[in-house]
Write a protein that holds these residues in place. Structure first.
Motif, PDB file in Angstrom:
ATOM      1  N   ASP A  44       0.835  -1.207   0.000  1.00 31.23           N
ATOM      2  CA  ASP A  44       0.000   0.000   0.000  1.00 31.23           C
ATOM      3  C   ASP A  44       0.868   1.255   0.000  1.00 31.23           C
ATOM      4  O   ASP A  44       0.569   2.237  -0.695  1.00 31.23           O
ATOM      5  N   ILE A  45       1.945   1.228   0.766  1.00 33.40           N
ATOM      6  CA  ILE A  45       2.869   2.370   0.801  1.00 33.40           C
ATOM      7  C   ILE A  45       3.541   2.532  -0.558  1.00 33.40           C
ATOM      8  O   ILE A  45       3.649   3.648  -1.082  1.00 33.40           O
ATOM      9  N   LEU A  46       3.972   1.432  -1.126  1.00 31.83           N
ATOM     10  CA  LEU A  46       4.638   1.491  -2.431  1.00 31.83           C
ATOM     11  C   LEU A  46       3.737   2.081  -3.503  1.00 31.83           C
ATOM     12  O   LEU A  46       4.190   2.843  -4.368  1.00 31.83           O
ATOM     13  N   ILE A  47       2.464   1.764  -3.462  1.00 33.95           N
ATOM     14  CA  ILE A  47       1.514   2.317  -4.428  1.00 33.95           C
ATOM     15  C   ILE A  47       1.411   3.828  -4.252  1.00 33.95           C
ATOM     16  O   ILE A  47       1.377   4.586  -5.236  1.00 33.95           O
ATOM     17  N   GLN A  48       1.413   4.276  -3.002  1.00 26.62           N
ATOM     18  CA  GLN A  48       1.356   5.722  -2.742  1.00 26.62           C
ATOM     19  C   GLN A  48       2.648   6.419  -3.174  1.00 26.62           C
ATOM     20  O   GLN A  48       2.617   7.546  -3.670  1.00 26.62           O
ATOM     21  N   VAL A  49       3.779   5.753  -2.995  1.00 22.46           N
ATOM     22  CA  VAL A  49       5.051   6.321  -3.452  1.00 22.46           C
ATOM     23  C   VAL A  49       5.038   6.434  -4.977  1.00 22.46           C
ATOM     24  O   VAL A  49       5.524   7.420  -5.542  1.00 22.46           O
ATOM     25  N   SER A  50       4.463   5.455  -5.641  1.00 24.55           N
ATOM     26  CA  SER A  50       4.344   5.512  -7.095  1.00 24.55           C
ATOM     27  C   SER A  50       3.486   6.708  -7.516  1.00 24.55           C
ATOM     28  O   SER A  50       3.811   7.410  -8.491  1.00 24.55           O
ATOM     29  N   ALA A  51       2.410   6.968  -6.799  1.00 28.68           N
ATOM     30  CA  ALA A  51       1.557   8.121  -7.091  1.00 28.68           C
ATOM     31  C   ALA A  51       2.331   9.424  -6.871  1.00 28.68           C
ATOM     32  O   ALA A  51       2.202  10.375  -7.657  1.00 28.68           O
ATOM     33  N   LEU A  52       3.141   9.471  -5.829  1.00 27.01           N
ATOM     34  CA  LEU A  52       3.972  10.642  -5.566  1.00 27.01           C
ATOM     35  C   LEU A  52       4.963  10.860  -6.706  1.00 27.01           C
ATOM     36  O   LEU A  52       5.145  11.984  -7.179  1.00 27.01           O
ATOM     37  N   THR A  53       5.581   9.794  -7.160  1.00 23.84           N
ATOM     38  CA  THR A  53       6.522   9.891  -8.272  1.00 23.84           C
ATOM     39  C   THR A  53       5.813  10.449  -9.501  1.00 23.84           C
ATOM     40  O   THR A  53       6.349  11.304 -10.209  1.00 23.84           O
ATOM     41  N   GLY A  54       4.594   9.998  -9.746  1.00 29.39           N
ATOM     42  CA  GLY A  54       3.806  10.518 -10.863  1.00 29.39           C
ATOM     43  C   GLY A  54       3.526  12.004 -10.717  1.00 29.39           C
ATOM     44  O   GLY A  54       3.601  12.759 -11.689  1.00 29.39           O
ATOM     45  N   ALA A  55       3.205  12.433  -9.496  1.00 28.05           N
ATOM     46  CA  ALA A  55       2.940  13.854  -9.253  1.00 28.05           C
ATOM     47  C   ALA A  55       4.192  14.695  -9.492  1.00 28.05           C
ATOM     48  O   ALA A  55       4.126  15.770 -10.095  1.00 28.05           O
ATOM     49  N   LEU A  56       5.338  14.208  -9.050  1.00 26.39           N
ATOM     50  CA  LEU A  56       6.587  14.943  -9.267  1.00 26.39           C
ATOM     51  C   LEU A  56       6.971  14.945 -10.748  1.00 26.39           C
ATOM     52  O   LEU A  56       7.472  15.956 -11.261  1.00 26.39           O
ATOM     53  N   ASN A  57       6.702  13.852 -11.428  1.00 31.26           N
ATOM     54  CA  ASN A  57       6.965  13.811 -12.869  1.00 31.26           C
ATOM     55  C   ASN A  57       6.071  14.802 -13.616  1.00 31.26           C
ATOM     56  O   ASN A  57       6.507  15.446 -14.572  1.00 31.26           O
ATOM     57  N   ALA A  58       4.823  14.930 -13.192  1.00 33.41           N
ATOM     58  CA  ALA A  58       3.915  15.902 -13.804  1.00 33.41           C
ATOM     59  C   ALA A  58       4.429  17.321 -13.586  1.00 33.41           C
ATOM     60  O   ALA A  58       4.366  18.168 -14.492  1.00 33.41           O
ATOM     61  N   PHE A  59       4.937  17.596 -12.395  1.00 36.74           N
ATOM     62  CA  PHE A  59       5.542  18.898 -12.109  1.00 36.74           C
ATOM     63  C   PHE A  59       6.723  19.141 -13.052  1.00 36.74           C
ATOM     64  O   PHE A  59       6.835  20.201 -13.671  1.00 36.74           O
ATOM     65  N   ASN A  60       7.602  18.143 -13.169  1.00 36.01           N
ATOM     66  CA  ASN A  60       8.766  18.277 -14.048  1.00 36.01           C
ATOM     67  C   ASN A  60       8.355  18.519 -15.501  1.00 36.01           C
ATOM     68  O   ASN A  60       8.949  19.349 -16.188  1.00 36.01           O
ATOM     69  N   ARG A  61       7.344  17.797 -15.963  1.00 36.35           N
ATOM     70  CA  ARG A  61       6.891  17.979 -17.349  1.00 36.35           C
ATOM     71  C   ARG A  61       6.379  19.394 -17.575  1.00 36.35           C
ATOM     72  O   ARG A  61       6.676  20.011 -18.604  1.00 36.35           O
ATOM     73  N   GLU A  62       5.601  19.897 -16.633  1.00 39.65           N
ATOM     74  CA  GLU A  62       5.059  21.257 -16.746  1.00 39.65           C
ATOM     75  C   GLU A  62       6.188  22.284 -16.782  1.00 39.65           C
ATOM     76  O   GLU A  62       6.224  23.171 -17.642  1.00 39.65           O
ATOM     77  N   LEU A  63       7.116  22.168 -15.854  1.00 36.06           N
ATOM     78  CA  LEU A  63       8.223  23.119 -15.775  1.00 36.06           C
ATOM     79  C   LEU A  63       9.123  23.020 -17.007  1.00 36.06           C
ATOM     80  O   LEU A  63       9.508  24.040 -17.593  1.00 36.06           O
ATOM     81  N   LEU A  64       9.429  21.808 -17.422  1.00 33.73           N
ATOM     82  CA  LEU A  64      10.284  21.604 -18.587  1.00 33.73           C
ATOM     83  C   LEU A  64       9.622  22.137 -19.858  1.00 33.73           C
ATOM     84  O   LEU A  64      10.274  22.787 -20.685  1.00 33.73           O
ATOM     85  N   SER A  65       8.351  21.888 -20.011  1.00 28.66           N
ATOM     86  CA  SER A  65       7.629  22.367 -21.182  1.00 28.66           C
ATOM     87  C   SER A  65       7.706  23.888 -21.295  1.00 28.66           C
ATOM     88  O   SER A  65       8.015  24.433 -22.362  1.00 28.66           O
ATOM     89  N   ARG A  66       7.429  24.576 -20.203  1.00 32.31           N
ATOM     90  CA  ARG A  66       7.490  26.044 -20.205  1.00 32.31           C
ATOM     91  C   ARG A  66       8.909  26.526 -20.467  1.00 32.31           C
ATOM     92  O   ARG A  66       9.117  27.505 -21.178  1.00 32.31           O
ATOM     93  N   HIS A  67       9.882  25.835 -19.903  1.00 40.30           N
ATOM     94  CA  HIS A  67      11.280  26.229 -20.106  1.00 40.30           C
ATOM     95  C   HIS A  67      11.664  26.117 -21.582  1.00 40.30           C
ATOM     96  O   HIS A  67      12.276  27.030 -22.148  1.00 40.30           O
ATOM     97  N   ILE A  68      11.272  25.030 -22.219  1.00 38.25           N
ATOM     98  CA  ILE A  68      11.596  24.834 -23.637  1.00 38.25           C
ATOM     99  C   ILE A  68      10.870  25.875 -24.500  1.00 38.25           C
ATOM    100  O   ILE A  68      11.466  26.476 -25.401  1.00 38.25           O
ATOM    101  N   GLN A  69       9.585  26.095 -24.201  1.00 39.66           N
ATOM    102  CA  GLN A  69       8.787  27.019 -25.006  1.00 39.66           C
ATOM    103  C   GLN A  69       9.231  28.468 -24.869  1.00 39.66           C
ATOM    104  O   GLN A  69       8.964  29.281 -25.761  1.00 39.66           O
ATOM    105  N   THR A  70       9.880  28.792 -23.783  1.00 38.23           N
ATOM    106  CA  THR A  70      10.254  30.194 -23.555  1.00 38.23           C
ATOM    107  C   THR A  70      11.774  30.363 -23.569  1.00 38.23           C
ATOM    108  O   THR A  70      12.332  30.844 -24.540  1.00 38.23           O
ATOM    109  N   CYS A  71      12.421  29.962 -22.518  1.00 38.81           N
ATOM    110  CA  CYS A  71      13.853  30.222 -22.355  1.00 38.81           C
ATOM    111  C   CYS A  71      14.686  29.624 -23.482  1.00 38.81           C
ATOM    112  O   CYS A  71      15.495  30.320 -24.110  1.00 38.81           O
ATOM    113  N   VAL A  72      14.511  28.330 -23.727  1.00 41.24           N
ATOM    114  CA  VAL A  72      15.317  27.664 -24.747  1.00 41.24           C
ATOM    115  C   VAL A  72      15.003  28.244 -26.120  1.00 41.24           C
ATOM    116  O   VAL A  72      15.910  28.580 -26.892  1.00 41.24           O
TER     117      VAL A  72
END
Length: 96
Positions: A44-72
């Motif tokens: 059960d804990i591992l499943i929640q850690v997987s969900a956390l990893t997904g949330a952090l990956n979503a954050f990274n995708r959002e930030l990376l996308s904006r960085h590429i579209q603007t700064c880069v």
């Protein structure tokens, strides 16, 4: 968004979207911590850690996308190709 070498200036909407994603991850971390404190079942804990990893990956995708579209993009248009090298380095780190 306006970028310079050490800072990125984000509008309020961008900040709000990123902060909301981080708050979601923060809540998931607190939930996982509580599960550990309460001796929850490991899978059960591992499943929640997987969900956390997904949330952090979503954050990274959002930030990376904006960085590429603007700064880069802006740097490439201005003839500064160092941003591509930096982007490749960041992508390599994210894919580890």
């Amino acid at each position: 968004m306006h970028c310079c070498k050490e800072h990125t200036y984000r509008n309020e909407e961008e900040k709000k979207k990123l902060i909301n994603r981080l708050k979601k991850a923060e809540g998931q971390i607190r939930g996982i911590q509580k599960m550990v404190e309460e001796d929850a079942y490991c899978p059960d804990i591992l499943i929640q850690v997987s969900a956390l990893t997904g949330a952090l990956n979503a954050f990274n995708r959002e930030l990376l996308s904006r960085h590429i579209q603007t700064c880069v993009h802006d740097d490439i248009v201005a003839g500064n190709n160092e941003s591509m090298d930096e982007l490749m380095e960041v992508l390599q780190r994210l894919m580890k």
